[in-house]
Design a protein around this motif. Sequence first.
Motif, PDB file in Angstrom:
ATOM      1  N   SER A 116      56.111  31.228  49.851  1.00 36.02           N
ATOM      2  CA  SER A 116      55.286  31.486  51.034  1.00 36.02           C
ATOM      3  C   SER A 116      54.058  30.587  51.011  1.00 36.02           C
ATOM      4  N   TYR A 117      53.527  30.311  52.190  1.00 37.76           N
ATOM      5  CA  TYR A 117      52.251  29.598  52.316  1.00 37.76           C
ATOM      6  C   TYR A 117      51.168  30.542  52.845  1.00 37.76           C
ATOM      7  N   PHE A 118      51.566  31.428  53.745  1.00 36.71           N
ATOM      8  CA  PHE A 118      50.599  32.308  54.400  1.00 36.71           C
ATOM      9  C   PHE A 118      49.967  33.289  53.415  1.00 36.71           C
ATOM     10  N   ARG A 119      50.790  33.987  52.640  1.00 37.94           N
ATOM     11  CA  ARG A 119      50.267  35.015  51.740  1.00 37.94           C
ATOM     12  C   ARG A 119      49.319  34.449  50.682  1.00 37.94           C
ATOM     13  N   PRO A 120      49.632  33.326  50.033  1.00 42.96           N
ATOM     14  CA  PRO A 120      48.657  32.792  49.074  1.00 42.96           C
ATOM     15  C   PRO A 120      47.357  32.342  49.717  1.00 42.96           C
ATOM     16  N   LEU A 121      47.416  31.852  50.960  1.00 46.53           N
ATOM     17  CA  LEU A 121      46.187  31.459  51.649  1.00 46.53           C
ATOM     18  C   LEU A 121      45.333  32.683  51.991  1.00 46.53           C
ATOM     19  N   VAL A 122      45.987  33.773  52.378  1.00 48.12           N
ATOM     20  CA  VAL A 122      45.257  35.020  52.646  1.00 48.12           C
ATOM     21  C   VAL A 122      44.610  35.523  51.356  1.00 48.12           C
ATOM     22  N   PHE A 123      45.381  35.546  50.281  1.00 47.81           N
ATOM     23  CA  PHE A 123      44.854  35.987  48.985  1.00 47.81           C
ATOM     24  C   PHE A 123      43.688  35.102  48.548  1.00 47.81           C
ATOM     25  N   SER A 124      43.832  33.797  48.715  1.00 45.00           N
ATOM     26  CA  SER A 124      42.766  32.849  48.365  1.00 45.00           C
ATOM     27  C   SER A 124      41.484  33.179  49.114  1.00 45.00           C
ATOM     28  N   SER A 125      41.597  33.425  50.413  1.00 44.83           N
ATOM     29  CA  SER A 125      40.415  33.699  51.240  1.00 44.83           C
ATOM     30  C   SER A 125      39.724  34.988  50.816  1.00 44.83           C
ATOM     31  N   ILE A 126      40.518  36.024  50.525  1.00 45.47           N
ATOM     32  CA  ILE A 126      39.946  37.310  50.128  1.00 45.47           C
ATOM     33  C   ILE A 126      39.224  37.189  48.787  1.00 45.47           C
ATOM     34  N   VAL A 127      39.860  36.516  47.829  1.00 40.17           N
ATOM     35  CA  VAL A 127      39.262  36.371  46.500  1.00 40.17           C
ATOM     36  C   VAL A 127      37.985  35.530  46.575  1.00 40.17           C
ATOM     37  N   LEU A 181      28.734  35.115  36.792  1.00 39.65           N
ATOM     38  CA  LEU A 181      29.881  34.391  36.241  1.00 39.65           C
ATOM     39  C   LEU A 181      31.201  34.963  36.751  1.00 39.65           C
ATOM     40  N   ILE A 182      31.272  36.275  36.899  1.00 43.26           N
ATOM     41  CA  ILE A 182      32.486  36.893  37.448  1.00 43.26           C
ATOM     42  C   ILE A 182      32.730  36.401  38.878  1.00 43.26           C
ATOM     43  N   GLY A 183      31.629  36.302  39.639  1.00 50.41           N
ATOM     44  CA  GLY A 183      31.748  35.799  41.011  1.00 50.41           C
ATOM     45  C   GLY A 183      32.315  34.391  41.044  1.00 50.41           C
ATOM     46  N   ARG A 184      31.817  33.527  40.144  1.00 52.24           N
ATOM     47  CA  ARG A 184      32.322  32.148  40.108  1.00 52.24           C
ATOM     48  C   ARG A 184      33.770  32.104  39.614  1.00 52.24           C
ATOM     49  N   LEU A 185      34.119  32.959  38.675  1.00 47.40           N
ATOM     50  CA  LEU A 185      35.507  33.017  38.215  1.00 47.40           C
ATOM     51  C   LEU A 185      36.436  33.434  39.353  1.00 47.40           C
ATOM     52  N   CYS A 186      35.994  34.398  40.158  1.00 47.80           N
ATOM     53  CA  CYS A 186      36.794  34.820  41.317  1.00 47.80           C
ATOM     54  C   CYS A 186      36.995  33.661  42.284  1.00 47.80           C
ATOM     55  N   CYS A 187      35.939  32.888  42.480  1.00 52.92           N
ATOM     56  CA  CYS A 187      36.052  31.727  43.375  1.00 52.92           C
ATOM     57  C   CYS A 187      37.098  30.743  42.848  1.00 52.92           C
ATOM     58  N   GLY A 188      37.089  30.535  41.530  1.00 52.83           N
ATOM     59  CA  GLY A 188      38.083  29.641  40.949  1.00 52.83           C
ATOM     60  C   GLY A 188      39.494  30.188  41.061  1.00 52.83           C
ATOM     61  N   LEU A 189      39.638  31.507  40.969  1.00 54.66           N
ATOM     62  CA  LEU A 189      40.962  32.127  41.112  1.00 54.66           C
ATOM     63  C   LEU A 189      41.493  32.004  42.530  1.00 54.66           C
ATOM     64  N   GLY A 190      40.621  31.650  43.465  1.00 52.21           N
ATOM     65  CA  GLY A 190      41.044  31.482  44.862  1.00 52.21           C
ATOM     66  C   GLY A 190      41.360  30.045  45.227  1.00 52.21           C
ATOM     67  N   SER A 191      41.445  29.156  44.235  1.00 50.01           N
ATOM     68  CA  SER A 191      41.719  27.749  44.515  1.00 50.01           C
ATOM     69  C   SER A 191      43.161  27.558  44.980  1.00 50.01           C
ATOM     70  N   ALA A 192      43.341  27.274  46.259  1.00 49.09           N
ATOM     71  CA  ALA A 192      44.689  27.122  46.837  1.00 49.09           C
ATOM     72  C   ALA A 192      45.029  25.664  47.116  1.00 49.09           C
ATOM     73  N   ARG A 193      44.407  24.742  46.376  1.00 48.02           N
ATOM     74  CA  ARG A 193      44.687  23.318  46.615  1.00 48.02           C
ATOM     75  C   ARG A 193      46.158  22.984  46.382  1.00 48.02           C
ATOM     76  N   ALA A 194      46.796  23.686  45.441  1.00 49.53           N
ATOM     77  CA  ALA A 194      48.221  23.460  45.203  1.00 49.53           C
ATOM     78  C   ALA A 194      49.040  23.833  46.439  1.00 49.53           C
ATOM     79  N   VAL A 195      48.629  24.898  47.116  1.00 55.60           N
ATOM     80  CA  VAL A 195      49.312  25.314  48.348  1.00 55.60           C
ATOM     81  C   VAL A 195      49.059  24.294  49.455  1.00 55.60           C
ATOM     82  N   ASN A 196      47.810  23.850  49.578  1.00 62.23           N
ATOM     83  CA  ASN A 196      47.471  22.868  50.613  1.00 62.23           C
ATOM     84  C   ASN A 196      48.290  21.596  50.446  1.00 62.23           C
ATOM     85  N   ARG A 197      48.362  21.115  49.198  1.00 63.94           N
ATOM     86  CA  ARG A 197      49.124  19.892  48.915  1.00 63.94           C
ATOM     87  C   ARG A 197      50.613  20.114  49.166  1.00 63.94           C
TER      88      ARG A 197
END
Length: 715
Positions: free
Chosen positions: A310-321, A342-358
């Motif tokens: 899927s592309y949609f679900r990971p993008l939604v998850f990325s945005s929420i995280v 630091l937890i906030g920044r870790l969450c931001c990193g967990l939302g990296s969807a560049r692999a999905v974009n590519r």
Amino acid sequence: MVAFGKKLKERQIQEWQGYYINYKLMKKKVRQYAQQIQVGSQDRRHVLKEFSRMLDNQIEKTVLFLLEQQGLLASRISKLGEQHAEILQQPDISKIIELREEYRTVAVDLLKLLNFVEMNAIGLRKILKKFDKRFGYRFTDHYVSTRANHPYSQLQQVFKHVGLGAVIGAISRNLADLQDRQGSYLSIYDQPSVPLQDPVIDSVKAAVDRLTNSTNFLQYLGQHALIMQEELPSPAEDHVVDEKYHFMSLFLNLANTFLYMVNTYIVVPTADNYAMSLGAAPTVCGVVIGAMAVAQVFSSVYFSAWSNKSYFRPLVFSSIVLLLGNVLYALAYDLDSIAILLIGRLCCGLGSARAVNRRYISDCVPLKIRMQASASFVSASALGMACGPALAGLLQTKFKIYKITFNDNTLPGWVMAIAWLIYLVVLWFTFKEPSHVTEENGVSQKATAGPVENDGLESGLVQPLLLTSEKQNQDEEEEEEEDDDDSEEASIASHKAAPSIGSAYRLLTPSVKVQLLIYFMLKYAMEILLSESSVITTYYFNWSTTSVAIFLACLGLTVLPVNIVVGSYISNLFEDRSDVTGWLYCRGGHSRQILLASEIMVCLGIILSFHIIGPYTVPQYVLSAFITFVFAEVLEGVNLSLLSRVMSSRLSRGTYNGGLLSTEAGTLARVVADGTITLAGYLGQSRLLNVTLIPSLLICISSIIATLYTYNSLY
């Protein structure tokens, strides 16, 4: 999935088989020469002379046939020209339509001839590359330079295709003229509202572009995304992609890339102040900035795997995280907790969807606009990198709403949280999930529906490098044909996508590993420069947050201009050499020279950054920073352009693809760099600059040595 030898045979026109370059024969000869040199029955000089003679004979055979076919096409066009002249005197709509069809028939035959030349060009290019790789000798440079520049060069005759260009021009002009005249005699209801380009001419032009390996800035920039392009694309496969394409969905993927890069760099100018306000040392900014990269190391893998389904679900998850992560980042100030930060920044990193974009661009964007989409992906990243610090510089205000503080430290978090909330709403209502192709064991069903051109090129070796006997049966002969042109060092015989990081790593040739090392080095050097900029400039120059933001924004804004300059330079080289010579020299020669020169300049920039004697001045810091950053950008562009050409096409699909490997290399570099800054902070701010620059210098020197060691294979 078949090797190039088989693919070449499948794509050959049966009645012309005897006129193609005998790729299989030359490949056998290369193996025989290698064996003879090993046992001492032949010397290298004799081998070079004999192989050159064989190539000359093969090219001459192809050239003479090409000239013969050009003459036949020219004769047919000449006869059609006589009919064209008669029609001009006595216009007849039925004859105009009939004549247009006859011109189209000639164009179809011309397209067959262009494909004939293209297959020979690819075959010659690959056998030269195979020879260089097997013998560790720059035979390609010698052969091309001596043949291409000779006044009677047959190599130029094939690959500059001047005669074919004249035929293409004649057909295009006459078809356009007949279309205009046809319109003059039809009713207005039969006239299309928008003039249409004849499809057969579009096909001819596309074949010419592939043959000349024509390039431009968009292609150069697009290669930075490491979205693999097939050398001989399948029209049927691209038709399937056309049906999945949705512009708004592509735009949302690019917007995700842009916002993520803004999110990454918006905290850089204020991270040290934020850490200090929470009772930590300013050098903890390295951990604050790097926490996002640490999480991205893991998120890149699961997002890449998720994009198989899927592309949609990971993008939604990325945005929420990312929304949650930015809220936590902003609330850390009022909660007075470095842990929440630091937890906030870790969450931001967990939302990296560049692999999905590519992956979306690779799977769902038609080939005809894929390069533009890839270039847009890189541009969105560069723009986000520049906008992040600039936006931080604008958020210099302070106020409170109830018990929540809004200041230059927390506003980046709140602004990005709002941005991701808006993005999530737009994504939910406008994204269109494509009819995703289910994958089994890492290979998509669409890949088995038709041949993928280069898969066999990465099949690896099952037999020893030097064969000691001839193949005796058909099965063994087919196995021999699957001997890989581009990755003879690979040890995996399967044609499937790499099932793990380890297997993907084993597909990498030494030259590709060196290029990934270069990518690691430049990302490390850039991260050290950017992440510690606020601490260094505050300590030495007492710069304000706004000054740091402007400085970082100016650095970021150099990305696209630098790529335009380098891309235009390489494009001009192609225009000067619109043949296989240009491909070999520009890809294999000039690009390698730019690569090495850029590494040396990055090394120089790092050396100039050291504080050794006397006061550390703003001009020294700014000059060294710009040298390091600008030439790291040049290096990144050229390195990824080369990497996209030589990386195994087995890494163009599946979870563990080439884009993921490059992303992991760059992300690990950022993690190590940010960790280095924090650890160096324990030695005091006065030593921070020099201590963090020493690893950069050592890694840079190592990459230069590795480049020199594998220089001949970096194309």
